[in-house]
Design a protein around this motif. Structure first.
Motif, PDB file in Angstrom:
ATOM      1  N   ALA A 146      24.543  96.047  24.141  1.00 25.21           N
ATOM      2  CA  ALA A 146      24.058  95.238  25.263  1.00 25.21           C
ATOM      3  C   ALA A 146      22.540  95.181  25.294  1.00 25.21           C
ATOM      4  O   ALA A 146      21.951  94.123  25.551  1.00 25.21           O
ATOM      5  CB  ALA A 146      24.599  95.800  26.577  1.00 25.21           C
ATOM      6  N   ILE A 147      21.889  96.311  25.023  1.00 22.94           N
ATOM      7  CA  ILE A 147      20.422  96.332  25.050  1.00 22.94           C
ATOM      8  C   ILE A 147      19.850  95.424  23.966  1.00 22.94           C
ATOM      9  O   ILE A 147      18.910  94.654  24.204  1.00 22.94           O
ATOM     10  CB  ILE A 147      19.911  97.774  24.880  1.00 22.94           C
ATOM     11  CG1 ILE A 147      20.266  98.603  26.122  1.00 22.94           C
ATOM     12  CG2 ILE A 147      18.409  97.800  24.630  1.00 22.94           C
ATOM     13  CD1 ILE A 147      19.935 100.073  25.989  1.00 22.94           C
ATOM     14  N   GLY A 148      20.412  95.507  22.770  1.00 23.31           N
ATOM     15  CA  GLY A 148      19.933  94.658  21.678  1.00 23.31           C
ATOM     16  C   GLY A 148      20.125  93.183  21.968  1.00 23.31           C
ATOM     17  O   GLY A 148      19.211  92.366  21.777  1.00 23.31           O
ATOM     18  N   ILE A 149      21.321  92.806  22.437  1.00 24.18           N
ATOM     19  CA  ILE A 149      21.603  91.402  22.729  1.00 24.18           C
ATOM     20  C   ILE A 149      20.758  90.917  23.906  1.00 24.18           C
ATOM     21  O   ILE A 149      20.214  89.807  23.893  1.00 24.18           O
ATOM     22  CB  ILE A 149      23.103  91.205  23.025  1.00 24.18           C
ATOM     23  CG1 ILE A 149      23.920  91.428  21.744  1.00 24.18           C
ATOM     24  CG2 ILE A 149      23.374  89.812  23.574  1.00 24.18           C
ATOM     25  CD1 ILE A 149      23.613  90.445  20.632  1.00 24.18           C
ATOM     26  N   ALA A 150      20.618  91.752  24.958  1.00 25.54           N
ATOM     27  CA  ALA A 150      19.814  91.367  26.118  1.00 25.54           C
ATOM     28  C   ALA A 150      18.368  91.113  25.706  1.00 25.54           C
ATOM     29  O   ALA A 150      17.731  90.156  26.179  1.00 25.54           O
ATOM     30  CB  ALA A 150      19.883  92.459  27.191  1.00 25.54           C
ATOM     31  N   THR A 151      17.839  91.962  24.828  1.00 19.73           N
ATOM     32  CA  THR A 151      16.469  91.778  24.353  1.00 19.73           C
ATOM     33  C   THR A 151      16.310  90.457  23.624  1.00 19.73           C
ATOM     34  O   THR A 151      15.368  89.691  23.876  1.00 19.73           O
ATOM     35  CB  THR A 151      16.068  92.937  23.424  1.00 19.73           C
ATOM     36  OG1 THR A 151      16.183  94.171  24.131  1.00 19.73           O
ATOM     37  CG2 THR A 151      14.639  92.757  22.924  1.00 19.73           C
ATOM     38  N   LEU A 195      22.738  90.071  30.998  1.00 17.46           N
ATOM     39  CA  LEU A 195      21.489  90.726  31.377  1.00 17.46           C
ATOM     40  C   LEU A 195      20.272  89.946  30.889  1.00 17.46           C
ATOM     41  O   LEU A 195      19.290  89.778  31.625  1.00 17.46           O
ATOM     42  CB  LEU A 195      21.456  92.147  30.809  1.00 17.46           C
ATOM     43  CG  LEU A 195      22.409  93.169  31.449  1.00 17.46           C
ATOM     44  CD1 LEU A 195      22.371  94.477  30.671  1.00 17.46           C
ATOM     45  CD2 LEU A 195      22.020  93.414  32.906  1.00 17.46           C
ATOM     46  N   GLY A 196      20.340  89.460  29.650  1.00 15.44           N
ATOM     47  CA  GLY A 196      19.224  88.689  29.097  1.00 15.44           C
ATOM     48  C   GLY A 196      18.991  87.399  29.857  1.00 15.44           C
ATOM     49  O   GLY A 196      17.850  87.013  30.138  1.00 15.44           O
ATOM     50  N   SER A 197      20.071  86.704  30.210  1.00 14.17           N
ATOM     51  CA  SER A 197      19.944  85.461  30.980  1.00 14.17           C
ATOM     52  C   SER A 197      19.374  85.732  32.364  1.00 14.17           C
ATOM     53  O   SER A 197      18.503  85.002  32.850  1.00 14.17           O
ATOM     54  CB  SER A 197      21.314  84.782  31.095  1.00 14.17           C
ATOM     55  OG  SER A 197      21.831  84.459  29.816  1.00 14.17           O
ATOM     56  N   LEU A 203      34.956  96.340  21.538  1.00  8.55           N
ATOM     57  CA  LEU A 203      33.860  97.159  22.020  1.00  8.55           C
ATOM     58  C   LEU A 203      32.521  96.428  21.872  1.00  8.55           C
ATOM     59  O   LEU A 203      31.698  96.389  22.800  1.00  8.55           O
ATOM     60  CB  LEU A 203      33.831  98.475  21.248  1.00  8.55           C
ATOM     61  CG  LEU A 203      32.733  99.488  21.606  1.00  8.55           C
ATOM     62  CD1 LEU A 203      32.807  99.846  23.081  1.00  8.55           C
ATOM     63  CD2 LEU A 203      32.881 100.739  20.742  1.00  8.55           C
ATOM     64  N   SER A 204      32.308  95.804  20.726  1.00  7.75           N
ATOM     65  CA  SER A 204      31.069  95.058  20.498  1.00  7.75           C
ATOM     66  C   SER A 204      31.002  93.824  21.382  1.00  7.75           C
ATOM     67  O   SER A 204      29.926  93.467  21.895  1.00  7.75           O
ATOM     68  CB  SER A 204      30.962  94.656  19.020  1.00  7.75           C
ATOM     69  OG  SER A 204      30.909  95.794  18.196  1.00  7.75           O
ATOM     70  N   ALA A 205      32.138  93.140  21.544  1.00  6.11           N
ATOM     71  CA  ALA A 205      32.161  91.937  22.383  1.00  6.11           C
ATOM     72  C   ALA A 205      31.806  92.269  23.829  1.00  6.11           C
ATOM     73  O   ALA A 205      31.076  91.520  24.490  1.00  6.11           O
ATOM     74  CB  ALA A 205      33.535  91.273  22.314  1.00  6.11           C
ATOM     75  N   LEU A 206      32.290  93.405  24.331  1.00  7.34           N
ATOM     76  CA  LEU A 206      31.937  93.821  25.689  1.00  7.34           C
ATOM     77  C   LEU A 206      30.427  94.017  25.812  1.00  7.34           C
ATOM     78  O   LEU A 206      29.800  93.580  26.788  1.00  7.34           O
ATOM     79  CB  LEU A 206      32.666  95.113  26.051  1.00  7.34           C
ATOM     80  CG  LEU A 206      34.174  95.002  26.292  1.00  7.34           C
ATOM     81  CD1 LEU A 206      34.779  96.390  26.485  1.00  7.34           C
ATOM     82  CD2 LEU A 206      34.457  94.129  27.516  1.00  7.34           C
ATOM     83  N   GLY A 207      29.840  94.690  24.833  1.00  6.25           N
ATOM     84  CA  GLY A 207      28.388  94.887  24.847  1.00  6.25           C
ATOM     85  C   GLY A 207      27.645  93.574  24.728  1.00  6.25           C
ATOM     86  O   GLY A 207      26.634  93.357  25.399  1.00  6.25           O
ATOM     87  N   GLY A 208      28.156  92.665  23.883  1.00  8.16           N
ATOM     88  CA  GLY A 208      27.509  91.374  23.705  1.00  8.16           C
ATOM     89  C   GLY A 208      27.531  90.528  24.964  1.00  8.16           C
ATOM     90  O   GLY A 208      26.529  89.911  25.336  1.00  8.16           O
ATOM     91  N   LEU A 209      28.678  90.492  25.642  1.00  8.57           N
ATOM     92  CA  LEU A 209      28.784  89.715  26.875  1.00  8.57           C
ATOM     93  C   LEU A 209      27.880  90.292  27.963  1.00  8.57           C
ATOM     94  O   LEU A 209      27.201  89.551  28.680  1.00  8.57           O
ATOM     95  CB  LEU A 209      30.238  89.691  27.355  1.00  8.57           C
ATOM     96  CG  LEU A 209      31.216  88.907  26.466  1.00  8.57           C
ATOM     97  CD1 LEU A 209      32.649  89.087  26.956  1.00  8.57           C
ATOM     98  CD2 LEU A 209      30.841  87.425  26.450  1.00  8.57           C
ATOM     99  N   VAL A 256      16.473  95.438  15.765  1.00 10.79           N
ATOM    100  CA  VAL A 256      16.512  96.888  15.525  1.00 10.79           C
ATOM    101  C   VAL A 256      17.386  97.569  16.571  1.00 10.79           C
ATOM    102  O   VAL A 256      18.211  98.447  16.258  1.00 10.79           O
ATOM    103  CB  VAL A 256      15.083  97.476  15.538  1.00 10.79           C
ATOM    104  CG1 VAL A 256      15.131  98.998  15.495  1.00 10.79           C
ATOM    105  CG2 VAL A 256      14.280  96.944  14.360  1.00 10.79           C
ATOM    106  N   ALA A 257      17.210  97.164  17.839  1.00  6.46           N
ATOM    107  CA  ALA A 257      18.039  97.742  18.907  1.00  6.46           C
ATOM    108  C   ALA A 257      19.514  97.425  18.681  1.00  6.46           C
ATOM    109  O   ALA A 257      20.393  98.273  18.919  1.00  6.46           O
ATOM    110  CB  ALA A 257      17.585  97.198  20.268  1.00  6.46           C
TER     111      ALA A 257
END
Length: 398
Positions: free
Chosen positions: A39-44, A341-343, A330-336, A282-283
């Motif tokens: 989530a942190i990586g995608i949000a960034t 968060l990023g939006s 698990l990855s999809a949950l973090g991605g969503l 990187v995140a």
């Protein structure tokens, strides 16, 4: 009579999802922590793309509003280092260029500016004086914040209009107050809003050409000339502007386009965006390693479960699909979560900056695709390892 060969049952997509979800629900705390890295990586990445796009959209909007057809011609220096004086009739000569729609000028005035006579002359406020024509503000697209602008009625009088920063430095908040220019009091009749295309004028006290000549020994030679032409002819006008302004010494004239500074800022923002995207990647990589670690530990902890399923007829392919699905979910949950968060961060920051928030759809779709790829790569090894466990040894594992 021969018996028919038994074939393993195939799991439907719904069964695969349900089976993969069981493992995640059983370890919720670990799932949340693992998904957090993704989530942190995608949000960034989403926030960086969104903020960069919003900033560029605002910049382009400002360029459209201010126009990119403004050119400036400034007096430079000759080979001996002496400042070149532009002809007094430079504005009239530029107005003869066919595509030119508007031409005006300012001139440097040798005057020390103070708040009052109580301030020593050597302690200036960092404000310079310039002579200006009444049509300057219209040419630059500037506006008066308080008071009035120079006009044919007051340009002969000892009055001044202050730039936004000049007024702040002198402590002037309302028109009608007086300041000192050399040894003479001058009345402030107006305070300008910031001029985006020519920010140098924000630090200037402007007086009329006739008043500058009469009260401050101004020689009448312009220092900077501004002209606007049609958008399609800007490059053509630029190529002849120096020779037109000063035919005797065109090399002593510096021609520039103020809007180029804003365009350069957009290019700088693009470079910074690339750097920040790299940090987001990187995140995301760190998050992917966290998912892989979670899945490997999950395989070790669930060896008896894997052995029991294999003993009951589950194929190696079914085991692989189970753990690969867990990793993807698990990855999809973090991605969503990261996309949301990023939006949200983009909209909040854009609102604070008074920008129009823009989150490109491709960034959201791309983040989901990247997330699934990371999940597939992170879960591939644990899935293969789980499928290769020997049922007997797995059942006897403690």
């Amino acid at each position: 009579m021969t018996s028919a060969r038994l074939r393993p049952a195939r799991l439907s997509p719904a069964d695969i999802l349900r089976t993969g979800g069981v493992g995640l629900r059983a370890r919720r705390a670990r799932v949340v922590l693992s998904a957090l890295g993704i989530a942190i990586g995608i949000a960034t990445m989403v926030a960086v793309v969104g903020l960069s796009t919003s900033s560029r959209a605002d910049l382009l909007s400002r360029l459209d509003r201010l126009g990119t057809n403004l050119l400036t011609a400034e007096a430079g220096k000759d080979p001996l280092g002496q400042e070149v004086k532009l002809p007094k009739n430079a504005v009239a000569m530029v107005e003869r260029i066919g595509p030119v729609e508007h031409a005006t000028a300012t001139g440097n005035v040798d005057a020390r500016i103070r708040r009052s006579d109580a301030v020593p002359e050597e302690r200036s406020a960092g404000v310079t004086a310039q002579a200006a024509r009444p049509d300057l503000l219209a040419a630059l697209g500037g506006t008066v914040g308080k008071g009035v602008w120079l006009n044919t009625a007051n340009e002969h009088l000892p009055v001044t209009v202050l730039g936004a920063i000049a007024a702040e430095r002198l402590g002037i908040s309302e028109p009608g107050e007086k300041i000192m220019m050399n040894s003479e009091y001058v009345v402030v009749v107006g305070i300008l809003e910031p001029i985006e295309l020519v920010p140098a004028l924000d630090r200037v006290a402007l007086v009329g050409f006739p008043a500058a000549e009469h009260h401050f020994a101004f020689d009448g030679h312009p220092t900077t000339l501004f002209e606007r032409s049609t958008d399609s002819s800007v490059d053509d006008v630029r190529s002849v502007l120096a020779r037109t302004v000063n035919p005797g010494n065109p090399s002593g004239v510096k021609v520039s386009r103020p809007s180029d500074a804003l365009a350069a800022k957009a290019a700088t923002d693009q470079g910074l965006t690339t750097l920040m995207l790299g940090l987001g990647a990187v995140a995301l990589l760190v998050g992917g390693v966290g998912v892989a670690n979670t899945m490997v530990i999950s395989v070790l902890e669930r060896r008896q479960e894997i052995g029991l399923r294999r003993a009951l007829g589950a194929t190696r392919n079914a085991i692989r699909l189970q753990f690969l699905t867990e990793s993807l979910l698990l990855s999809a949950l973090g991605g969503l979560a990261g996309s949301a968060l990023g939006s949200a961060a983009t909209y909040a920051f854009a609102l604070a900056q008074r920008w129009t928030a823009v989150v490109p759809p491709w960034s959201l779709v791309g983040s989901l695709v990247i997330t699934l790829l990371v999940g597939a790569l992170a879960g591939l090894y644990p899935a293969v390892r789980a499928s290769r466990l020997d049922p007997t040894r797995a059942l006897n594992a403690t």
